[in-house]
Design an enzyme around this catalytic site. Sequence first.
Site, short mmCIF file in Angstrom:
data_model
loop_
_atom_site.label_atom_id
_atom_site.label_comp_id
_atom_site.label_asym_id
_atom_site.label_seq_id
_atom_site.Cartn_x
_atom_site.Cartn_y
_atom_site.Cartn_z
N ASP A 123 35.24 66.38 29.10
CA ASP A 123 35.59 67.79 29.17
C ASP A 123 37.10 67.89 29.44
OD1 ASP A 123 35.79 67.07 31.81
OD2 ASP A 123 34.28 68.46 32.54
N ASP B 170 24.89 69.22 27.16
CA ASP B 170 25.02 68.36 28.33
C ASP B 170 24.64 69.18 29.55
OD1 ASP B 170 27.65 69.96 28.43
OD2 ASP B 170 27.55 68.99 30.37
N CYS C 81 5.11 59.99 28.43
CA CYS C 81 6.45 59.40 28.43
C CYS C 81 6.34 57.87 28.43
CB CYS C 81 7.21 59.88 29.67
SG CYS C 81 8.88 59.23 29.79
N CYS D 230 9.01 55.85 29.23
CA CYS D 230 10.18 55.29 29.93
C CYS D 230 9.73 54.19 30.88
CB CYS D 230 10.93 56.40 30.69
SG CYS D 230 10.20 56.86 32.27
N CYS E 205 7.66 55.52 33.84
CA CYS E 205 6.30 55.96 33.51
C CYS E 205 5.42 54.81 33.04
CB CYS E 205 6.34 57.08 32.48
SG CYS E 205 7.03 58.61 33.17
ZN LIG Z 1 9.06 58.82 32.05
#
Ligand SMILES: [Zn+2]
Length: 387
Positions: free
Chosen positions: A93, A272, A310, A312, A315
């Site tokens: 930024d 963002d 999910c 990830c 998870c």
């Molecule tokens: Zn997750």
Amino acid sequence: MPFSFVTDSVETRSQARAGRIATAHGEVLTPAFMPVGTAGSVKSLTPDELREAGADILLANTYHLWLRPGSETVRGLDGLHRFMGWSGAILTDSGGFQIMSLAPLCKVRDEGVEFRSHLDGSALKLTPEKAIRIQDDLGTDIAMSLDQLIDMPAPPARVREAVDRTVAWAARGLEERDRLRAEGRGTMALFGINQGGTVAEERRRCFEMLGAMPFDGFALGGLWVGEDRSVGLERVEEDCARFPADKPRYLMGVGHPVDVIEAVARGVDMMDCVLPTRNARRGTVFVSSGRLVVKNAAYANDPRPLDPDCDCYTCRKFSRAYLRHLFAAGELLGMRLASIHAVHHMITLTRRARAAIIERRFAEFRAAFLERFASGETLAPPAPAAG
Ligand SMILES: [Zn+2]
């Protein structure tokens, strides 16, 4: 220049589009959610973890890195990518938002912004030229032009003044990049920021001037700073309709999953926000069915992952009960695991939106997402304990 943008697909029943941005540090798939690495780190996560979460671009805050460790220090260490160990793309930024929201005694003049460092109180000045130089020192892939933010609602004369100043600063930023390029530097792309707060007429007037300048992309500024969501979305729709189709569009400060999908539907390519990771560190995460307060006692014996949809790291390996325990015990791992999920979840959401746009089923995706998210907006009830 290594920077380019191509559109792969535009949805016919909305303005949603899927594209790719080429940078010197790899390709960025759009729509893109950019995790925020405020001071050169996405809090508690390593670059490898960000990659595993699917990130191909990060946002870093110019103001923080300028003050500490200093942009010249970062430049001397071969730039921000090397300094923070991140090989993907970086967007910075301009520093203006942080100054106007964090720094004490901030004074905005035509020349630039005078303020005192929030770290040691020293008097500093950020000009549109300096904002470009600092971002070049950092070695960013995409730099932002300095703009003037205003708190809305504001008197019409003040909004008008901020728009005029933003446009003048935009022109000065482009000139500074030309000067850098004459020195063999300044390879970064530069985006202009459309302003005018929530005033439709001022945003139109701003882009009449800004849109004529040779920016590589355009950002929608001043729309998500404590305003009514629906007003923000109307202005997003109008701005996107005015912005050129062949350049990326970046909506600043949006990170609630519903806002992300609604912005994508209106033609936004990049977003963002610190919200998903900040919330995660405080024990609240977004999941497919809404928002989950990890610390809630209801999860003390819940063997399910945070989000059963999910994949990830968090998870795949851990239960809500374990996460809840980590937060209750004040263990640092809780913040890290929740942050890993938070970043993965937002990037996966934009990737799924991208696939839906390309496969011409974004309208169905959007409807199904909104319905599912609303189903458990505050708290997904725990399943009865199995056997
Ligand atoms: Zn997750």
